[in-house]
Design a protein around this motif. Structure first.
Motif, short mmCIF file in Angstrom:
data_model
loop_
_atom_site.label_atom_id
_atom_site.label_comp_id
_atom_site.label_asym_id
_atom_site.label_seq_id
_atom_site.Cartn_x
_atom_site.Cartn_y
_atom_site.Cartn_z
N GLY A 74 39.23 81.45 -24.61
CA GLY A 74 40.13 82.03 -25.59
C GLY A 74 41.22 82.85 -24.92
N SER A 109 44.23 82.31 -24.39
CA SER A 109 45.56 82.27 -24.99
C SER A 109 45.64 83.04 -26.30
CB SER A 109 45.99 80.81 -25.23
OG SER A 109 45.10 80.17 -26.14
N GLY A 110 44.51 83.54 -26.79
CA GLY A 110 44.51 84.34 -28.00
C GLY A 110 45.05 85.74 -27.74
N GLN A 111 45.16 86.53 -28.80
CA GLN A 111 45.75 87.86 -28.65
C GLN A 111 44.96 88.75 -27.70
OE1 GLN A 111 46.29 89.52 -32.59
NE2 GLN A 111 48.22 88.45 -32.87
N VAL A 113 36.31 84.76 -28.55
CA VAL A 113 36.38 83.75 -29.61
C VAL A 113 35.81 84.33 -30.89
CG1 VAL A 113 36.18 81.86 -27.95
CG2 VAL A 113 34.11 82.79 -29.03
#
Length: 256
Positions: free
Chosen positions: A12, A14-16, A58
């Motif tokens: 994850g 690339s998530g915030q 995630v």
């Protein structure tokens, strides 16, 4: 004895939050690899080879599927860690899938930290024997500028059932009830406007997130029943008692 963490893989990334921690860890000069939903089995195998810490950033609803993909490639001494908002269920899932060191964490902030807010991270070992791994994770976050404190999955979730779960459900119920009054928007006061402003992001951008983490918290029903007992006191006219208990937050303001 705390082990050194030099190579980190983030699911994850690339998530915030994943992006924030990727930048934090890279800023320390550490090797950071990223995995996402489109990563192949070969990508996973390569990213976990020689990995000191696998960080799962995630949603709790994706935990089982993610663990199913990464656990076959995990082996001690790699630390398996998550950064979710609930802990009992995710930690239990990680322990079920992995015999190596497991650490649950919850960064108590979002991707953007408000000015003046002290960013804290709750850290908890999955098992007693994972205490050193938890110390290593806490040291990593501390080096990034965050304040860490020890907890347990149950203590964490009981507290967050209030901080996140009840905050969301009571706000939703209150504002849903208030809209039943015809012409209520004409009567909005500055204090009510501040409450609307505080709730705006939670109810217009993060509704799905708060629904998921609230429903995933095993203590929400217990906390909701206790809250109802306080509402019953209010309905009975015991507002002085409730106000005195509520003022604890300001009497102990230095504690947060």
């Amino acid at each position: 004895m705390a082990q050194g963490i030099d190579h980190i893989t983030i699911v994850g990334a690339s998530g915030q939050m994943g992006s924030r921690f990727s930048a934090d860890f890279a800023g320390l000069g550490l090797t950071v690899s990223g995995l996402g939903s489109r990563s192949s089995h070969e990508d996973v195998r390569a990213a976990l080879s020689g990995c000191d810490l696998l960080l799962l950033s995630v949603p709790v609803t994706a935990m089982d599927a993610v663990l199913g993909r990464v656990s076959p490639h995990l082996e001690a001494p790699t630390i398996l860690c998550d950064v979710g908002s609930v802990k009992v269920m995710p930690v239990k899932a990680m322990l079920k899938r992995y015999e190596g060191p497991v650490v649950g964490t919850h960064p108590l902030f979002g991707a953007v930290i408000p000015e003046g807010f002290e960013p804290k991270v709750a850290v908890m070992p999955g098992r007693e024997r994972d205490a050193d791994a938890a110390a290593s994770v806490a040291d990593l976050f501390t080096r990034c500028g965050y304040t860490c404190f020890d907890s347990t999955p149950a203590d964490h979730d009981r507290a967050m059932a209030y901080i996140q779960g009840l905050n969301y459900t009571s706000t939703v119920a209150f504002l849903a009830a208030a809209r039943d009054v015809d012409g209520i928007k004409e009567f909005v006061t500055p204090s009510f406007k501040r409450r609307l402003d505080a709730a705006a992001k939670m109810l217009t951008q993060d509704t799905e997130l708060f629904e998921i983490i609230s429903e995933s918290n095993p203590f929400l029903q217990e906390v909701s029943r206790k809250f109802m007992s306080y509402l019953s006191l209010a309905a009975g006219g015991d507002l002085d008692l409730l106000a005195d208990r509520a003022q604890w937050w300001w009497r102990n303001e230095e504690s947060y």
